[in-house]
Write an enzyme that holds these catalytic residues in place. Sequence first.
Site, short mmCIF file in Angstrom:
data_model
loop_
_atom_site.label_atom_id
_atom_site.label_comp_id
_atom_site.label_asym_id
_atom_site.label_seq_id
_atom_site.Cartn_x
_atom_site.Cartn_y
_atom_site.Cartn_z
N VAL A 1 0.84 -1.21 0.00
CA VAL A 1 0.00 0.00 0.00
C VAL A 1 0.88 1.26 0.00
O VAL A 1 0.52 2.29 -0.55
CB VAL A 1 -0.95 0.02 1.23
CG1 VAL A 1 -1.80 1.29 1.25
CG2 VAL A 1 -1.87 -1.21 1.24
N ASP B 1 -8.40 3.50 -7.02
CA ASP B 1 -8.62 4.48 -8.11
C ASP B 1 -9.94 4.19 -8.82
O ASP B 1 -10.69 5.11 -9.15
CB ASP B 1 -7.45 4.42 -9.10
CG ASP B 1 -6.13 4.87 -8.46
OD1 ASP B 1 -6.17 5.69 -7.53
OD2 ASP B 1 -5.07 4.39 -8.90
N HIS C 1 0.05 4.29 -10.11
CA HIS C 1 -0.80 5.01 -9.15
C HIS C 1 -0.25 6.41 -9.02
O HIS C 1 0.56 6.70 -8.16
CB HIS C 1 -0.75 4.28 -7.81
CG HIS C 1 -1.64 4.89 -6.77
ND1 HIS C 1 -2.96 5.17 -6.99
CD2 HIS C 1 -1.40 5.25 -5.49
CE1 HIS C 1 -3.49 5.68 -5.89
NE2 HIS C 1 -2.55 5.74 -4.97
P1 NAD Z 1 0.56 7.10 8.62
O1 NAD Z 1 1.64 8.10 8.76
O2 NAD Z 1 -0.72 7.34 9.32
O3 NAD Z 1 1.09 5.66 9.05
C1 NAD Z 1 2.30 5.15 8.65
C2 NAD Z 1 2.81 4.30 9.81
O4 NAD Z 1 3.99 3.60 9.37
C3 NAD Z 1 3.20 5.13 11.05
O5 NAD Z 1 2.45 4.67 12.16
C4 NAD Z 1 4.68 4.85 11.22
O6 NAD Z 1 5.10 4.81 12.55
C5 NAD Z 1 4.81 3.50 10.54
N1 NAD Z 1 6.16 3.13 10.16
C6 NAD Z 1 7.16 3.93 9.67
N2 NAD Z 1 8.26 3.21 9.47
C7 NAD Z 1 7.98 1.93 9.83
C8 NAD Z 1 8.72 0.72 9.84
N3 NAD Z 1 9.99 0.67 9.44
N4 NAD Z 1 8.09 -0.39 10.27
C9 NAD Z 1 6.80 -0.37 10.70
N5 NAD Z 1 6.06 0.75 10.70
C10 NAD Z 1 6.64 1.87 10.28
O7 NAD Z 1 0.32 6.96 7.04
P2 NAD Z 1 -0.96 6.29 6.34
O8 NAD Z 1 -1.95 7.34 6.04
O9 NAD Z 1 -1.35 5.07 7.09
O10 NAD Z 1 -0.30 5.88 4.93
C11 NAD Z 1 0.63 4.82 4.88
C12 NAD Z 1 1.24 4.71 3.48
O11 NAD Z 1 0.22 4.30 2.57
C13 NAD Z 1 1.79 6.03 2.92
O12 NAD Z 1 2.97 5.78 2.20
C14 NAD Z 1 0.68 6.50 2.00
O13 NAD Z 1 1.17 7.37 0.99
C15 NAD Z 1 0.23 5.17 1.45
N6 NAD Z 1 -1.10 5.16 0.82
C16 NAD Z 1 -1.22 4.48 -0.34
C17 NAD Z 1 -2.44 4.40 -0.97
C18 NAD Z 1 -2.59 3.61 -2.25
O14 NAD Z 1 -3.55 3.77 -2.96
N7 NAD Z 1 -1.66 2.73 -2.56
C19 NAD Z 1 -3.55 5.04 -0.42
C20 NAD Z 1 -3.40 5.71 0.79
C21 NAD Z 1 -2.15 5.76 1.41
#
Ligand code: NAD
Length: 309
Positions: A118, A148, A175
Site C-alpha cells: 500500500v 482508483d 498510481h
Molecule cells: P501514517 O503516517 O498514518 O502511518 C504510517 C505508519 O507507518 C506510522 O504509524 C509509522 O510509525 C509506521 N512506520 C514507519 N516506518 C515503519 C517501519 N519501518 N516499520 C513499521 N512501521 C513503520 O500513514 P498512512 O496514512 O497510514 O499511509 C501509509 C502509506 O500508505 C503512505 O505511504 C501512503 O502514501 C500510502 N497510501 C497508499 C495508498 C494507495 O492507494 N496505494 C492510499 C493511501 C495511502
Amino acid sequence: MRKKITVVGGGNVGASCAVNLALKELGDVVLVDVVEGVPQGKGLDALQMGPIEGYDVSITGANDYEQTANSDVVVITAGLARKPGMSRDDLLIANHKVVSSVAENIAKHSPNAILVLVTNPLDAMCWTAFTASKFPKHRVIGMAGVLDSARFRTFIAQELNVSVENVTAVVLGGHGDTMVPVVRLSNVSGIPMTELIPKDRLDAIVTRTANGGAEIVKHLKTGSAYYAPSAAAVEMVESILKDKKKVLPCAAYLEGEYGVNGLFVGVPVKLGAKGIEKIYEIQLTAEEKAALAKSAGAVQELVDILKKQ
Ligand code: NAD
C-alpha cells in the site's frame, strides 16, 4: 484453523485495515509499527470492538516480527504519507528504506506469505518489496487500482444518481497523476458510459479521479486518505484468503505484457489463493496504449532512481 494476516504500519491506513479485516473475520491480525505502544493500543482497541460487532478473531500489536511468523498475507502500509504540496514521488527514498527492511523481515519470518503493498509511491514500492523479499512475482501485489476505480465509480454514480454497485470501471497504469481510467471499458450495468455522460463531463470525472488522492490530502492537510484505501486493500486480501478469484486492477510485475518489462504497473489480474493467478492483457486503442506507456515511463523513472541506491 484461522488464517493469519500481518499489517505493517499501524497508522491511518494500517489501523483501518486491521479493523476492516476483523469486521470481515478474515483471520487473526498482527499489527506492527516502529512506534512503541501504538500497535498494541490500537490492536487492543480493535479487539474490544469484537463483542459489539460479533467477530471472533485475535488482534495483537507488536514492534518486531516474532509474532508475525507464518502469516498467510502481509499488508504493508509502513512509511510516510503525503502532506499538502507533496507528490507521491516525494516519498520515494524514505519509503524505499522502510519497505526494504519490512520486506526482508517478512521474508525471514513468513517465507510463504503473499504481500499486498500500500505504501507510496506504490508501483515503485512494489518493486522494492519484490527485490528485498525475493518472493516470486505472483506473491507481490500492489493496491492502487481498486482504490482508483472506486473513486471513479463513486464520481460516476454521483453524476448519474445511480447505485455505485452498478458502476464498473477499469483503471490501468501507475498510481499517480498518469493513471489511465479506461472510459471505453467502463459501464453502468452494461450500458457504455459514453452513452450516458457527455464527453466534457467524462473528461472532468477522469481528471478528478486522477487527482482523487490530492483532493483528500488538501482537505486533511496533515495526511492522506485511509478509509477507502484500507477497504481496497482488504478487498484484495479477502479475494486471496477466500480464493474468490476476483478480477481486480492491481499493480503486478509485468514481463512483456502491455509492452512493459521488469516493472510493477496496474493491470487487471485474477486474485486467488496463489496471489496473482492471471494477468489479463486486453486490447487497447492507440491512445490508451500511449497513455499506459507514459504511465509506465513515470514508474520506470522512479525505479531507475532506486536502482542507484
Ligand atoms: P501514517 O503516517 O498514518 O502511518 C504510517 C505508519 O507507518 C506510522 O504509524 C509509522 O510509525 C509506521 N512506520 C514507519 N516506518 C515503519 C517501519 N519501518 N516499520 C513499521 N512501521 C513503520 O500513514 P498512512 O496514512 O497510514 O499511509 C501509509 C502509506 O500508505 C503512505 O505511504 C501512503 O502514501 C500510502 N497510501 C497508499 C495508498 C494507495 O492507494 N496505494 C492510499 C493511501 C495511502
